[in-house]
Design an enzyme around this catalytic site. Structure first.
Site, PDB file in Angstrom:
ATOM      1  N   SER A   1       0.840  -1.206   0.000  1.00  0.00           N
ATOM      2  CA  SER A   1       0.000   0.000   0.000  1.00  0.00           C
ATOM      3  C   SER A   1       0.874   1.254   0.000  1.00  0.00           C
ATOM      4  O   SER A   1       0.372   2.355  -0.221  1.00  0.00           O
ATOM      5  CB  SER A   1      -0.949   0.005   1.202  1.00  0.00           C
ATOM      6  OG  SER A   1      -0.248  -0.248   2.402  1.00  0.00           O
TER       7      SER A   1
ATOM      8  N   ASP B   1       5.547  -6.973   2.336  1.00  0.00           N
ATOM      9  CA  ASP B   1       4.824  -7.506   1.177  1.00  0.00           C
ATOM     10  C   ASP B   1       5.774  -7.818   0.035  1.00  0.00           C
ATOM     11  O   ASP B   1       6.603  -6.978  -0.337  1.00  0.00           O
ATOM     12  CB  ASP B   1       3.818  -6.463   0.659  1.00  0.00           C
ATOM     13  CG  ASP B   1       2.429  -6.665   1.217  1.00  0.00           C
ATOM     14  OD1 ASP B   1       2.055  -7.816   1.515  1.00  0.00           O
ATOM     15  OD2 ASP B   1       1.704  -5.659   1.351  1.00  0.00           O
TER      16      ASP B   1
ATOM     17  N   LYS C   1       4.957 -11.308   3.208  1.00  0.00           N
ATOM     18  CA  LYS C   1       3.527 -11.577   3.010  1.00  0.00           C
ATOM     19  C   LYS C   1       3.271 -11.709   1.514  1.00  0.00           C
ATOM     20  O   LYS C   1       3.870 -11.003   0.712  1.00  0.00           O
ATOM     21  CB  LYS C   1       2.665 -10.455   3.595  1.00  0.00           C
ATOM     22  CG  LYS C   1       1.158 -10.634   3.342  1.00  0.00           C
ATOM     23  CD  LYS C   1       0.301  -9.769   4.231  1.00  0.00           C
ATOM     24  CE  LYS C   1       0.094  -8.356   3.747  1.00  0.00           C
ATOM     25  NZ  LYS C   1      -0.506  -8.207   2.406  1.00  0.00           N
TER      26      LYS C   1
ATOM     27  N   GLU D   1       0.039 -12.511  -1.491  1.00  0.00           N
ATOM     28  CA  GLU D   1      -1.396 -12.579  -1.772  1.00  0.00           C
ATOM     29  C   GLU D   1      -1.725 -13.823  -2.602  1.00  0.00           C
ATOM     30  O   GLU D   1      -1.067 -14.073  -3.621  1.00  0.00           O
ATOM     31  CB  GLU D   1      -1.834 -11.327  -2.544  1.00  0.00           C
ATOM     32  CG  GLU D   1      -1.684 -10.052  -1.733  1.00  0.00           C
ATOM     33  CD  GLU D   1      -2.190  -8.811  -2.465  1.00  0.00           C
ATOM     34  OE1 GLU D   1      -2.790  -8.946  -3.559  1.00  0.00           O
ATOM     35  OE2 GLU D   1      -1.979  -7.707  -1.938  1.00  0.00           O
TER      36      GLU D   1
ATOM     37  N   GLU E   1      -8.918  -9.933   4.026  1.00  0.00           N
ATOM     38  CA  GLU E   1      -9.344  -8.558   3.747  1.00  0.00           C
ATOM     39  C   GLU E   1     -10.754  -8.514   3.170  1.00  0.00           C
ATOM     40  O   GLU E   1     -11.077  -9.216   2.211  1.00  0.00           O
ATOM     41  CB  GLU E   1      -8.340  -7.921   2.764  1.00  0.00           C
ATOM     42  CG  GLU E   1      -8.666  -6.475   2.415  1.00  0.00           C
ATOM     43  CD  GLU E   1      -7.506  -5.725   1.764  1.00  0.00           C
ATOM     44  OE1 GLU E   1      -6.379  -6.260   1.696  1.00  0.00           O
ATOM     45  OE2 GLU E   1      -7.745  -4.586   1.320  1.00  0.00           O
TER      46      GLU E   1
HETATM   47  O1  KIV Z   1      -0.436  -3.416   1.714  1.00  0.00           O
HETATM   48  C1  KIV Z   1      -1.149  -3.353   2.726  1.00  0.00           C
HETATM   49  O2  KIV Z   1      -1.228  -2.323   3.411  1.00  0.00           O
HETATM   50  C2  KIV Z   1      -1.908  -4.533   3.105  1.00  0.00           C
HETATM   51  C3  KIV Z   1      -2.908  -4.371   4.198  1.00  0.00           C
HETATM   52  C4  KIV Z   1      -4.110  -3.693   3.691  1.00  0.00           C
HETATM   53  C5  KIV Z   1      -3.216  -5.661   4.847  1.00  0.00           C
HETATM   54  O3  KIV Z   1      -1.752  -5.566   2.530  1.00  0.00           O
END
Ligand code: KIV
Length: 271
Positions: free
Chosen positions: A52, A90, A120, A122, A189
């Site tokens: 994000s 991420d 993390k 997806e 989410e």
């Molecule tokens: O990138 C991010 O901020 C996220 C959250 C919304 C969990 O993946």
């Protein structure tokens, strides 16, 4: 006795112990040294260097444009500030989908170059091989199901996912697959609260929700959203704890006025 009060450093095992002990897990995003330090000092359990950052820090419409190098830049700034929280980063779009060897290379770069504690990713069954390969290198993986913003062009909208039985069933199966593959936790989410509660009760690993109701084992929000720095984004699930947009703008307007009038600097503010 609470688990989170008794740890100097939060690890993936601490989070799992918190779940067993019915203690909710707190998680927020951070992308830079200054704010990550405050978030950590405030006692957060997990800091997510989320992709994000693509929206919040760089002003892109989606999370897709952010690169692996940019994620490493943000993550290493965060890591320098953090003493207690677990820092999860991420894997950005294009750095792991469809090729488990490339996924491992990307995850290793994040761990080596930023000093982060976990990554993390997806997706569900379709990324299982990549998850297993990354885990085999000793890198902890957090999953992410439900609304997965890297797939926004497939979904078409940011509306609530898995309202229909078929998608809900698939999400439950995927959550089990991620747990079996070895993920230490899963972000879910924007799905109905009832579905999250079901997944959280079936799985041994923690489920961290965003817009996914109170039945999750923990909650995550984007820091800039909960601080009210972003005015435009106001989904139902977002609780704003501050109106920093107004506060910051007011302070800057005052500064501009003071500079223009000659009020700043005064006698005491110069050498
Ligand atoms: O990138 C991010 O901020 C996220 C959250 C919304 C969990 O993946």
């Amino acid at each position: 006795m609470s688990v989170h009060n008794n740890v100097k450093r939060v690890t993936t095992h601490v989070l799992q112990e918190m779940k067993r002990n019915n203690e909710k897990i707190s998680m927020l995003t951070a992308y830079d040294f200054s704010l990550a330090g405050i978030v950590d000092k405030a006692g957060i359990d997990v800091i997510l260097v989320g992709d994000s950052a693509s929206n919040v820090m760089a002003g892109h419409e989606t999370t897709l444009p952010i690169t692996l190098d940019q994620m490493i830049y943000h993550a290493s700034a965060v890591i320098r500030a953090v003493e207690r929280a677990l820092v999860v980063v991420d894997l950005p779009f294009g750095s792991y989908q469809g090729n488990s060897k490339e996924a491992l290379t990307s995850a290793i770069r994040i761990m080596k170059e930023s000093g982060a504690h976990a990554v993390k990713m997806e997706g569900g069954r379709e990324i299982r091989e990549s998850i297993e390969r990354i885990l085999s290198a000793g890198i902890p993986v957090m999953g992410h199901l439900g609304l997965t913003p890297q797939s926004i062009y497939k979904f078409g909208t940011y509306t609530v996912r898995a309202r229909e039985e078929e998608e809900a069933e698939r999400l439950i199966e995927d959550a089990h697959i991620l747990q079996e593959a070895g993920c230490f936790a899963i972000v879910i989410e924007k799905v109905p609260a009832e579905l999250t509660a079901k997944v959280a009760s079936e799985l041994a690993i923690p489920i961290i929700g965003i817009g996914a109701g109170g039945g999750a084992d923990g909650q995550v929000l984007v820091l800039h959203d909960m601080l009210g720095i972003n005015k435009e984004f106001s989904p139902r699930f977002l609780r704003r704890y501050l109106d920093l947009y107004t506060e910051i703008k007011g302070a800057i307007e005052q500064y501009v006025t003071d500079v223009r009038s000659g009020d700043f600097p005064n006698e005491k503010e110069q050498y």
